[in-house]
Design an enzyme around this catalytic site. Sequence first.
Site, PDB file in Angstrom:
ATOM      1  N   HIS A 265      41.285  32.074  59.377  1.00 41.43           N
ATOM      2  CA  HIS A 265      40.145  32.940  59.066  1.00 41.43           C
ATOM      3  C   HIS A 265      38.982  32.638  60.008  1.00 41.43           C
ATOM      4  O   HIS A 265      38.713  31.481  60.329  1.00 41.43           O
ATOM      5  CB  HIS A 265      39.694  32.728  57.624  1.00 41.43           C
TER       6      HIS A 265
ATOM      7  N   ASP B  88      36.419  40.115  55.235  1.00 41.18           N
ATOM      8  CA  ASP B  88      36.916  38.815  54.774  1.00 41.18           C
ATOM      9  C   ASP B  88      35.812  37.753  54.794  1.00 41.18           C
ATOM     10  O   ASP B  88      35.202  37.512  55.827  1.00 41.18           O
ATOM     11  CB  ASP B  88      38.064  38.412  55.724  1.00 41.18           C
TER      12      ASP B  88
HETATM   13 ZN   LIG Z   1      44.148  36.465  52.434  1.00 40.59          ZN
HETATM   14 ZN   LIG Z   2      46.155  35.953  55.154  1.00 38.88          ZN
END
Ligand SMILES: [Zn+2]
Ligand SMILES: [Zn+2]
Length: 552
Positions: A365, A195
């Site tokens: 995140h 990510d």
């Molecule tokens: Zn995502």
């Molecule tokens: Zn997510």
Amino acid sequence: MPKSKSRLAIVPLGGVGEIGKNMTLYWYGNDMIVVDAGLKFPEEEMLGVDIVIPDITFLVENKEKVRGIFVTHGHEDHIGGLPYILKTLNVPVYGTRLTLGLIENKLKEHNLLDTVKMHIIGDNQQIQAGVFSVEYFYVNHSIPDTVGFAIHTPEGLVVHTGDFKFDQTPVDGRQADLQKLAGYGSQGVLALVADSTNAERPGFTPSEKSVGKTIDHLVAQAPGRIILSTFASNIHRVQQVITAAERYGRKVAIVGRSMVNNIQTSIQLGYLNVLPSTLIDVDEIGRMDPDKVLILSTGSQGEPMSALTRMARSAHRKVEIMPGDTVILASHPIPGNEKFISRTIDQLFKAGANVIYQGVHVSGHGSQEELKLMINLTRPKYFLPVHGEFRMQRTHANLAIDLGVDPDNIFITELGDVVEFEGDRARFGGKVPAGTVMIDGLGVGDVGNIVLRDRKLLSQDGILVVVVTLSKTSGTILSGPDIISRGFVYVRESEALLDEATKLVESTLVRMVSDNISEWSSLKTAVRDTLGRYLYEQTRRRPMILPIIMEA
Ligand SMILES: [Zn+2]
Ligand SMILES: [Zn+2]
């Protein structure tokens, strides 16, 4: 197109060069598995389009090879495309309990619940899917039950992170599986697929618990009613709101369909702890003291039809904003939504509320230090930064280089790029069809560039429809021409212009018929050209002109 020989291929079908519609294909010989099937919200120029999903042409062409879809977590950019994709590609879906619970709600809406096979993956369970053997590792994120996948392939182990952060003090006490990740690192990881959302942010992302503290503080001090809006899927945050309400003796009413659905599912599956007496019906709030009420609402993105936005413009059936209310936006604008949100905030202030719209949010995140930790734990030979715009992928790649990953072993992919792994070597191996499918109402993929071009034209200068009936035998005008206009001029004040336009169409047709020109296409082109030129001279506008010629 690459052949399906015995080598591992990793192919991003969504989520690279963009935020949203995540989907990654893993392919070895006659076996394919897919990780995630997300959606994305349309860009501004996609007029009237509701949502956007990945193009799965390549998967459909290889239907008999696809063993399943593995889903990392319950966010729309990871599960939102599933109902549309499962209609053409009915394969088993694997995920954790809450994720599958949220998918179930979607499949119900699309009448797919009976046809789709769903499997809950247990902790430490290995799922065999063709040659692939898949297990999950737990990560922290802004929704519970989020996992990444360790995918054992004949070429080696691939770690696919999904969305993640490392939260040392998670709200539900469940830590990320750092030991598992370190274990993969010592076994040897062929490739890390990770990510990149926050690759540009230095440091660590703060713990979700810090938002809880802020919320607690605000709830303790608010004088009257509290209306709090956050992402419906952020169950950790919802939990902290409910805990604060309970601590300070407030009852909680929930408004907004997605908020009601997600909270119901989370309570049923045990992901949300709520005292039975806490939740009240929104109809009861009128009878209660303002300082005993907290309304939990959708609409933190200023979405035009959401509960909070309707309250802000006094259009909500049950809740009206009044002076003394405290409105808390426990969220962060998703890029593109800023305008909607500021309009909503202004309206809330005008209605007399005190609005708190900053500082009640942390990201789900991981920032740079967490991305580095992921790379250091897994020590991959090859690295594929995904889930992000190109600059985020590039920045993520640079972080990996700083940590000693060989720059030649990093693949910054675009949609449909095939990265092949064979005998410990990796390279770009061509492209497969990939891209964007737009969904408008019930239509999946029927809105393309031509439809969008027309919508754009219509949105700029409007449309004129010219209707005329010609005699089949003589070609003379039997009725019309009638001009109908929408979005071009204000008809009541433009009678002279439209009269003149009508005469012009009539004289054009009469002249052509007397010249013995009778094919419809020529007549239509002539009407369009003459009228278009005249209207541009008069107005400097170029409406779409649609001639309709009938015969009687
Ligand atoms: Zn995502
Ligand atoms: Zn997510």
